[in-house]
Scaffold this motif. Structure first.
Motif, mmCIF file in Angstrom:
data_model
loop_
_atom_site.group_PDB
_atom_site.id
_atom_site.type_symbol
_atom_site.label_atom_id
_atom_site.label_comp_id
_atom_site.label_asym_id
_atom_site.label_seq_id
_atom_site.Cartn_x
_atom_site.Cartn_y
_atom_site.Cartn_z
ATOM 1 N N UNK A 123 -6.237 -10.265 -9.232
ATOM 2 C CA UNK A 123 -4.917 -10.134 -8.612
ATOM 3 C C UNK A 123 -3.912 -9.492 -9.567
ATOM 4 N N UNK A 124 -3.863 -9.977 -10.804
ATOM 5 C CA UNK A 124 -2.867 -9.472 -11.750
ATOM 6 C C UNK A 124 -3.163 -8.038 -12.177
ATOM 7 N N UNK A 125 -4.455 -7.683 -12.318
ATOM 8 C CA UNK A 125 -4.796 -6.314 -12.729
ATOM 9 C C UNK A 125 -4.522 -5.317 -11.601
ATOM 10 N N UNK A 131 1.513 -0.731 -10.126
ATOM 11 C CA UNK A 131 2.745 -0.350 -10.833
ATOM 12 C C UNK A 131 2.532 0.928 -11.642
ATOM 13 N N UNK A 132 1.399 1.034 -12.328
ATOM 14 C CA UNK A 132 1.137 2.211 -13.158
ATOM 15 C C UNK A 132 1.088 3.493 -12.331
ATOM 16 N N UNK A 134 2.595 3.921 -9.328
ATOM 17 C CA UNK A 134 3.723 3.975 -8.391
ATOM 18 C C UNK A 134 3.274 3.722 -6.957
ATOM 19 N N UNK A 135 2.460 2.711 -6.780
ATOM 20 C CA UNK A 135 1.986 2.343 -5.454
ATOM 21 C C UNK A 135 2.982 1.477 -4.706
ATOM 22 N N UNK A 136 2.514 0.902 -3.599
ATOM 23 C CA UNK A 136 3.390 0.153 -2.697
ATOM 24 C C UNK A 136 3.418 -1.328 -3.056
ATOM 25 N N UNK A 137 4.578 -1.795 -3.532
ATOM 26 C CA UNK A 137 4.815 -3.221 -3.768
ATOM 27 C C UNK A 137 6.087 -3.598 -3.019
ATOM 28 N N UNK A 138 5.926 -4.352 -1.953
ATOM 29 C CA UNK A 138 7.059 -4.762 -1.118
ATOM 30 C C UNK A 138 7.587 -6.107 -1.614
ATOM 31 N N UNK A 139 8.913 -6.249 -1.677
ATOM 32 C CA UNK A 139 9.519 -7.479 -2.183
ATOM 33 C C UNK A 139 10.305 -8.222 -1.109
ATOM 34 N N UNK A 140 10.065 -7.892 0.151
ATOM 35 C CA UNK A 140 10.728 -8.611 1.233
ATOM 36 C C UNK A 140 10.214 -10.036 1.290
ATOM 37 N N UNK A 284 -6.810 6.387 -9.121
ATOM 38 C CA UNK A 284 -5.436 6.895 -9.105
ATOM 39 C C UNK A 284 -5.097 7.571 -7.783
ATOM 40 N N UNK A 285 -6.035 8.327 -7.231
ATOM 41 C CA UNK A 285 -5.771 9.053 -5.992
ATOM 42 C C UNK A 285 -5.986 8.200 -4.748
ATOM 43 N N UNK A 286 -6.380 6.955 -4.941
ATOM 44 C CA UNK A 286 -6.561 6.055 -3.803
ATOM 45 C C UNK A 286 -5.662 4.825 -3.920
ATOM 46 N N UNK A 287 -4.586 4.964 -4.696
ATOM 47 C CA UNK A 287 -3.715 3.814 -4.913
ATOM 48 C C UNK A 287 -3.117 3.298 -3.609
ATOM 49 N N UNK A 288 -2.980 4.165 -2.606
ATOM 50 C CA UNK A 288 -2.437 3.717 -1.316
ATOM 51 C C UNK A 288 -3.403 2.807 -0.572
ATOM 52 N N UNK A 289 -4.603 2.647 -1.114
ATOM 53 C CA UNK A 289 -5.566 1.731 -0.503
ATOM 54 C C UNK A 289 -5.403 0.295 -0.978
#
Length: 298
Positions: A123-125, A131-132, A134-140, A284-289
């Motif tokens: 989970x943490x990695x 973050x490295x 620039x993927x999607x991290x939602x804070x709602x 890197x190119x699949x970070x949106x997954x």
């Protein structure tokens, strides 16, 4: 180390707290692990190919030819090299009425230390990799009223990124799972067992996305791995992880387990040793997954 608590009587079967198994098992077994190329002892090279697009046909000439394909490598280096070792005195085995044995020790180690650490590291990695890149991290902040909307937003973003719909998994904490059960506008399928009249209202999937419940203690953004895996004092709670296993890899470089019988070298004691060398990466190119909902740090 505290002195062993010798028991006068011991009921067969060590009495320990309840422990759950490896929750991220499917990510540790991603098919991508079979396709990696090792370079040296700790480096993984992932091939990448780039091509150009089509152009209009020139009907009046043959044109010219040039190379329109290029390749590069995405290099990953393993960092998580872990070990566990312990001595067990044969006298302790006798005096604890068989409580402290290699079998019991290794079982408790796996249930209460190794397996939770593997989940915590996953989970943490993943959070660190998002973050490295620039993927999607939602804070709602999730609530019963908005939980389905948050889920739909993550699903929509994956659809836009052309991530395959089949195979997606969503990992959630128990509190988020409870919100899903009570979510507004959720069309429920309630099964009543005809033989026992038991009612099942578990939410096992949404839009064909499998849901896995992970203890919240294993879903933090950062851990201290000095000894074991302890949540960092600045760690945030990860609420949801929506992931396609093909977007990441979890290579295991080396695993070794051995038990030495009592000898002069070990001072007449049993010696148990275990080592695991692995890591977790996102392409890197699949970070949106891989997308997350994490509590706000503000």
């Amino acid at each position: 180390m505290a002195v062993l608590n010798y028991a006068e009587a011991y009921l067969q079967g060590l009495q320990q707290r309840f422990a759950v198994g490896l929750r991220f098992n499917r990510l540790y077994n991603t098919p991508n692990n079979q396709d990696i190329q090792w370079v040296g002892a700790k480096t993984v090279k992932i091939p990448r190919i780039d091509v150009t697009g089509m152009v209009d046909v020139d009907r009046d000439s043959t044109g010219s030819y040039s190379r329109e394909v290029d390749n590069s490598w995405e290099v990953k280096e393993l960092q998580h090299d872990r070990e566990f070792r312990t001595l067990i005195d044969p006298v302790d085995v006798d005096e604890t009425n068989m409580a402290v044995t290699i079998a019991n020790t290794t079982r408790v180690f796996n249930d209460e230390e190794k397996i939770p650490e593997m989940d915590k590291y996953m989970a943490s990695k993943l959070h660190s990799e998002i973050e490295d890149y620039d993927g999607e991290i939602d804070e709602t902040e999730p609530t019963t009223e908005n939980i389905l909307e948050l889920y739909d937003d993550l699903m929509e973003k994956m659809d836009e990124a052309e991530i395959p719909a089949e195979g997606r998994i969503m990992y959630v904490t128990p509190s988020i799972n409870k919100m899903l059960k009570n979510a507004e506008d959720l069309q429920r399928y309630i099964r009543v067992d005809q033989n026992t009249n038991d009612v099942s209202r578990n939410v096992r999937s949404l839009d064909e996305v499998d849901i896995e419940v992970v203890p919240s203690s294993r879903m933090k953004t950062a851990y201290d791995f000095t000894q074991g895996a302890v949540a960092d004092e600045d760690a945030l709670q990860i609420n949801m992880i929506l992931v396609h296993p093909r977007a990441m890899l979890s290579p295991l470089n080396y695993e070794f387990v051995s038990l030495d019988e009592p000898s002069a070298t070990t001072g007449g004691k049993y010696l148990y040793y275990e080592r695991s060398y692995w890591d977790v990466f996102i392409y890197e190119r699949k970070v949106d997954g891989v997308m997350m909902n994490v509590e706000s740090g503000t």
